[in-house]
Design a protein around this motif. Sequence first.
Motif, PDB file in Angstrom:
ATOM      1  N   ARG A  77       1.003  -1.275   0.053  1.00  0.00           N
ATOM      2  CA  ARG A  77      -0.064  -0.130  -0.134  1.00  0.00           C
ATOM      3  C   ARG A  77       0.810   1.144   0.010  1.00  0.00           C
ATOM      4  O   ARG A  77       1.945   1.165   0.250  1.00  0.00           O
ATOM      5  CB  ARG A  77      -1.075   0.026   1.390  1.00  0.00           C
ATOM      6  CG  ARG A  77      -0.154  -0.225   2.582  1.00  0.00           C
ATOM      7  CD  ARG A  77       0.050   0.851   3.529  1.00  0.00           C
ATOM      8  NE  ARG A  77       1.018   0.575   4.286  1.00  0.00           N
ATOM      9  CZ  ARG A  77       1.001   0.148   5.777  1.00  0.00           C
ATOM     10  NH1 ARG A  77      -0.200   0.352   6.373  1.00  0.00           N
ATOM     11  NH2 ARG A  77       2.045   0.362   6.414  1.00  0.00           N
ATOM     12  N   ALA A  78       0.393   2.297  -0.384  1.00  0.00           N
ATOM     13  CA  ALA A  78       1.087   3.671  -0.407  1.00  0.00           C
ATOM     14  C   ALA A  78       1.064   4.092   1.025  1.00  0.00           C
ATOM     15  O   ALA A  78       0.086   3.770   1.989  1.00  0.00           O
ATOM     16  CB  ALA A  78       0.549   4.549  -1.395  1.00  0.00           C
ATOM     17  N   THR A  79       1.915   4.878   1.421  1.00  0.00           N
ATOM     18  CA  THR A  79       1.991   5.667   2.679  1.00  0.00           C
ATOM     19  C   THR A  79       1.988   7.064   2.623  1.00  0.00           C
ATOM     20  O   THR A  79       2.486   7.807   1.736  1.00  0.00           O
ATOM     21  CB  THR A  79       2.995   5.134   3.648  1.00  0.00           C
ATOM     22  OG1 THR A  79       4.270   5.646   3.236  1.00  0.00           O
ATOM     23  CG2 THR A  79       3.036   3.693   3.776  1.00  0.00           C
ATOM     24  N   TYR A  96       4.149   2.464  -3.810  1.00  0.00           N
ATOM     25  CA  TYR A  96       3.256   1.565  -4.529  1.00  0.00           C
ATOM     26  C   TYR A  96       2.393   1.950  -5.483  1.00  0.00           C
ATOM     27  O   TYR A  96       2.602   1.344  -6.530  1.00  0.00           O
ATOM     28  CB  TYR A  96       2.406   0.835  -3.378  1.00  0.00           C
ATOM     29  CG  TYR A  96       1.512  -0.128  -4.094  1.00  0.00           C
ATOM     30  CD1 TYR A  96       1.700  -1.353  -4.814  1.00  0.00           C
ATOM     31  CD2 TYR A  96      -0.018   0.003  -3.409  1.00  0.00           C
ATOM     32  CE1 TYR A  96       0.875  -2.262  -5.334  1.00  0.00           C
ATOM     33  CE2 TYR A  96      -1.052  -0.875  -4.046  1.00  0.00           C
ATOM     34  CZ  TYR A  96      -0.658  -1.839  -5.089  1.00  0.00           C
ATOM     35  OH  TYR A  96      -1.569  -2.765  -5.581  1.00  0.00           O
ATOM     36  N   LEU A  97       1.891   3.085  -5.461  1.00  0.00           N
ATOM     37  CA  LEU A  97       1.236   3.573  -6.708  1.00  0.00           C
ATOM     38  C   LEU A  97       2.200   4.244  -7.663  1.00  0.00           C
ATOM     39  O   LEU A  97       3.045   5.288  -7.178  1.00  0.00           O
ATOM     40  CB  LEU A  97       0.256   4.715  -6.095  1.00  0.00           C
ATOM     41  CG  LEU A  97      -0.632   4.361  -5.088  1.00  0.00           C
ATOM     42  CD1 LEU A  97      -1.520   5.573  -4.596  1.00  0.00           C
ATOM     43  CD2 LEU A  97      -1.740   3.210  -5.430  1.00  0.00           C
ATOM     44  N   LEU A 472      -3.248  -0.171 -15.314  1.00  0.00           N
ATOM     45  CA  LEU A 472      -2.204  -1.333 -14.797  1.00  0.00           C
ATOM     46  C   LEU A 472      -0.932  -0.583 -14.936  1.00  0.00           C
ATOM     47  O   LEU A 472      -0.676  -0.344 -16.416  1.00  0.00           O
ATOM     48  CB  LEU A 472      -2.449  -2.519 -15.327  1.00  0.00           C
ATOM     49  CG  LEU A 472      -3.762  -3.062 -14.897  1.00  0.00           C
ATOM     50  CD1 LEU A 472      -3.768  -4.632 -15.978  1.00  0.00           C
ATOM     51  CD2 LEU A 472      -3.964  -3.630 -13.767  1.00  0.00           C
ATOM     52  N   SER A 473       0.027  -0.579 -14.087  1.00  0.00           N
ATOM     53  CA  SER A 473       1.414  -0.223 -14.471  1.00  0.00           C
ATOM     54  C   SER A 473       2.128  -1.552 -14.991  1.00  0.00           C
ATOM     55  O   SER A 473       1.939  -2.523 -14.904  1.00  0.00           O
ATOM     56  CB  SER A 473       2.078   0.152 -13.179  1.00  0.00           C
ATOM     57  OG  SER A 473       3.338   0.563 -13.478  1.00  0.00           O
ATOM     58  N   ILE A 481       2.216  -9.135  -9.441  1.00  0.00           N
ATOM     59  CA  ILE A 481       0.753  -8.540 -10.239  1.00  0.00           C
ATOM     60  C   ILE A 481       0.843  -6.930 -10.379  1.00  0.00           C
ATOM     61  O   ILE A 481       1.780  -6.280  -9.661  1.00  0.00           O
ATOM     62  CB  ILE A 481      -0.395  -8.603  -9.010  1.00  0.00           C
ATOM     63  CG1 ILE A 481      -0.466 -10.208  -8.469  1.00  0.00           C
ATOM     64  CG2 ILE A 481      -1.748  -8.053  -9.406  1.00  0.00           C
ATOM     65  CD1 ILE A 481      -1.322 -10.227  -7.207  1.00  0.00           C
ATOM     66  N   PRO A 482       0.497  -6.491 -11.509  1.00  0.00           N
ATOM     67  CA  PRO A 482       0.713  -5.411 -11.927  1.00  0.00           C
ATOM     68  C   PRO A 482       0.094  -4.500 -10.694  1.00  0.00           C
ATOM     69  O   PRO A 482      -0.761  -4.595 -10.197  1.00  0.00           O
ATOM     70  CB  PRO A 482      -0.123  -5.152 -13.198  1.00  0.00           C
ATOM     71  CG  PRO A 482      -0.225  -6.527 -13.837  1.00  0.00           C
ATOM     72  CD  PRO A 482      -0.258  -7.570 -12.366  1.00  0.00           C
ATOM     73  N   ARG A 483       1.077  -3.379 -10.455  1.00  0.00           N
ATOM     74  CA  ARG A 483       0.690  -2.413  -9.437  1.00  0.00           C
ATOM     75  C   ARG A 483      -0.354  -1.268 -10.180  1.00  0.00           C
ATOM     76  O   ARG A 483      -0.475  -1.227 -11.497  1.00  0.00           O
ATOM     77  CB  ARG A 483       1.957  -1.474  -9.324  1.00  0.00           C
ATOM     78  CG  ARG A 483       2.873  -2.417  -8.329  1.00  0.00           C
ATOM     79  CD  ARG A 483       4.147  -1.992  -8.376  1.00  0.00           C
ATOM     80  NE  ARG A 483       4.360  -0.483  -7.894  1.00  0.00           N
ATOM     81  CZ  ARG A 483       5.528  -0.062  -7.813  1.00  0.00           C
ATOM     82  NH1 ARG A 483       6.751  -0.716  -8.068  1.00  0.00           N
ATOM     83  NH2 ARG A 483       5.479   1.325  -7.805  1.00  0.00           N
ATOM     84  N   PRO A 484      -0.986  -0.463  -9.375  1.00  0.00           N
ATOM     85  CA  PRO A 484      -1.864   0.522  -9.828  1.00  0.00           C
ATOM     86  C   PRO A 484      -1.135   1.589 -10.397  1.00  0.00           C
ATOM     87  O   PRO A 484      -0.098   2.121  -9.644  1.00  0.00           O
ATOM     88  CB  PRO A 484      -2.838   1.012  -8.710  1.00  0.00           C
ATOM     89  CG  PRO A 484      -2.437  -0.196  -7.706  1.00  0.00           C
ATOM     90  CD  PRO A 484      -0.939  -0.519  -8.053  1.00  0.00           C
ATOM     91  N   LYS A 485      -1.528   2.171 -11.600  1.00  0.00           N
ATOM     92  CA  LYS A 485      -0.944   3.324 -12.244  1.00  0.00           C
ATOM     93  C   LYS A 485      -2.071   4.707 -12.133  1.00  0.00           C
ATOM     94  O   LYS A 485      -2.971   4.072 -12.619  1.00  0.00           O
ATOM     95  CB  LYS A 485      -0.624   3.106 -13.787  1.00  0.00           C
ATOM     96  CG  LYS A 485       0.075   4.380 -14.375  1.00  0.00           C
ATOM     97  CD  LYS A 485       0.668   4.048 -15.848  1.00  0.00           C
ATOM     98  CE  LYS A 485       1.139   5.179 -16.481  1.00  0.00           C
ATOM     99  NZ  LYS A 485       2.643   5.415 -15.778  1.00  0.00           N
TER     100      LYS A 485
END
Length: 616
Positions: A77-79, A96-97, A472-473, A481-485
């Motif tokens: 997760r992002a922080t 992460y993002l 998808l990144s 797993i592809p990270r969120p873009k």
Amino acid sequence: MSESTPPPTPDYDVVIVGAGLAGSIIAYQLGSAGKKVLVIDSGVAVPTSREAYMERFYTALAKTPESPYPDNPNAPRATVLQLGADGAWKDPAKTYLDQSSSTLPFSSTYERRGGGTFWHWLGSSFRFLPDDFKLETLYGHGKDWPINYDDLGQPLPGNTSAYYDMAEHEIGVSANVADQGYHGVTFTPGYEYPNPGIPLTLTDEHFLSAVNGKLSFEGEAVTVYPTPAGRNSRPYEGRRVCAGNTNCIPICPIQAKYDPTVTLNKALNTGNVTVIYQAVADKVLLDDAHQNVVGIHYITYTKETVRSPSGEGVAVGKTYVLAAHAIETPKLLLNSRDQLPAGVANVSGQVGCNLMDHPLFLRWGLTPESTFPYRGPLATAGIESLRTGAFRKERAAFRVEFGNEGWNFTAGDPETTTLDWTDGTNHSGTNPDQKRLFGTALIDKLNDLFTRQFRFGFLVEQSPEDSNTVTLSDLKDELGIPRPKINYNLSDYTKRGFVAAQQLTDEVFQAAGVTPFTKPLAQLKLDPGYFTYTDPVTGKTSDFEFFGSGHIVGTCRMGDCAEDSVINRHQQSWNHPNLFITGSTIFPTIATGNPSLTIAALAFWAADNVKAQLGD
């Protein structure tokens, strides 16, 4: 609450992805109705005690929303610290993002663990206003919902309670009906909230006496109302009364504030609900006709703190519910491209579009007399009368939250001001002459300043924009797993809400005798959440700093037709009849009220719709 492990390939009535607020409510409702339910969640199991989380929070130098909860490379997760550091938000190696191509930072975060992001929610439990559901029709902006206020605020045929009523009783909201019936909000006849309202603070009362009945803004009265709160004002369902801790965000130490682990535990106690933790859903599987969902593929891991993939599985049921959040849900659907080229449920191309938040605009100052902040809960009142009005044709609306935590959020106090007056610095703005004080003089100065601090938080309505997306990144996480873009920006309509917020601040502060403080412009321009807005009529330029509110919505919106939405009014996919999507991701607009109560109300409705599909 311990992890339950089912047989390798079980068949259930319903498979739910996500054990947060929406997923837990649906599991509880279906389990109580005798349906066999499997919940898979990417995070670790709910602990039997929150003492370890509290210890992490106590020892963390930065008391961010994530500070009590360990990082998990298997469910990253992002922080706030990653997204707030200068330039870090654009570096995918640091967060992460993937926001490498984003115009502005999307700076809200979320949790991936049993109970979800509500581990660190504030507790504000607002009903949306009737106008909020018809923004496009009434004001020519945004998007109408396919439902109206009465669908949630009044009992539907066959129901004895409204979905908002059910949500408030599940959460245990503390409020008084007489305080909440503004701007067309109605209640079931004879309805009462489950708990009486939380008492107002001295800060609340100071502003209430200064503006109620005395001040108007753009044709609307400026009125302070108590905040309906998801915390106990009296013992409720075995949980204790709020003790006034000021760390509602990130964790209530005594669980006086509701969180979904309460509902998840009740779901497990039905005997019909099974939970698999540490199971990261990565694909939705379809039948050969690409019509019905036949399974959810997931990857398992063994340890929370290190990369530890251990296997994979497929969760199989008759009906499927995605309740995995407004970033993780579209990521899951889009990553199912081997089932359909555009991803599952993406017949309209709308999956991942219209990402929204409440960009948070902060203003702070000193009251003329002591109001004694630094006592919880964090927020107990605010200005709610400006949440709608004719002005919405031209600019975004907002609600104003009064903060009871002094300048902790805005200036990092009490540390910053204390160091200013001991070291002769001026980071807080309270020591322009850079004096150094000691002994009684220091104590008197700090007592004077700390007892008069307050902050306003403007939750600005963000307009839905197709260009604000979750895709998808090319980069992948530790499980492959592809990270969120993320691509994110604020429209001029939203930015004009900030301009109005500053104008209101000036008028309210003057009426209340407040001494305002702001960050120096040079410091402001170093912050990533920064934009400049120039009024096209007057040519006046204004500089603004904003933060994320943690209210992540949109990306799989509900609608009246398949051409511009992902699901129908029953929260059912247009092209996959046994797939339901719920939670914050289905909002067509964000309105101005905190979204939590509406997420819960929609979850109760989704549970009824799933039960209707399954039959007896």
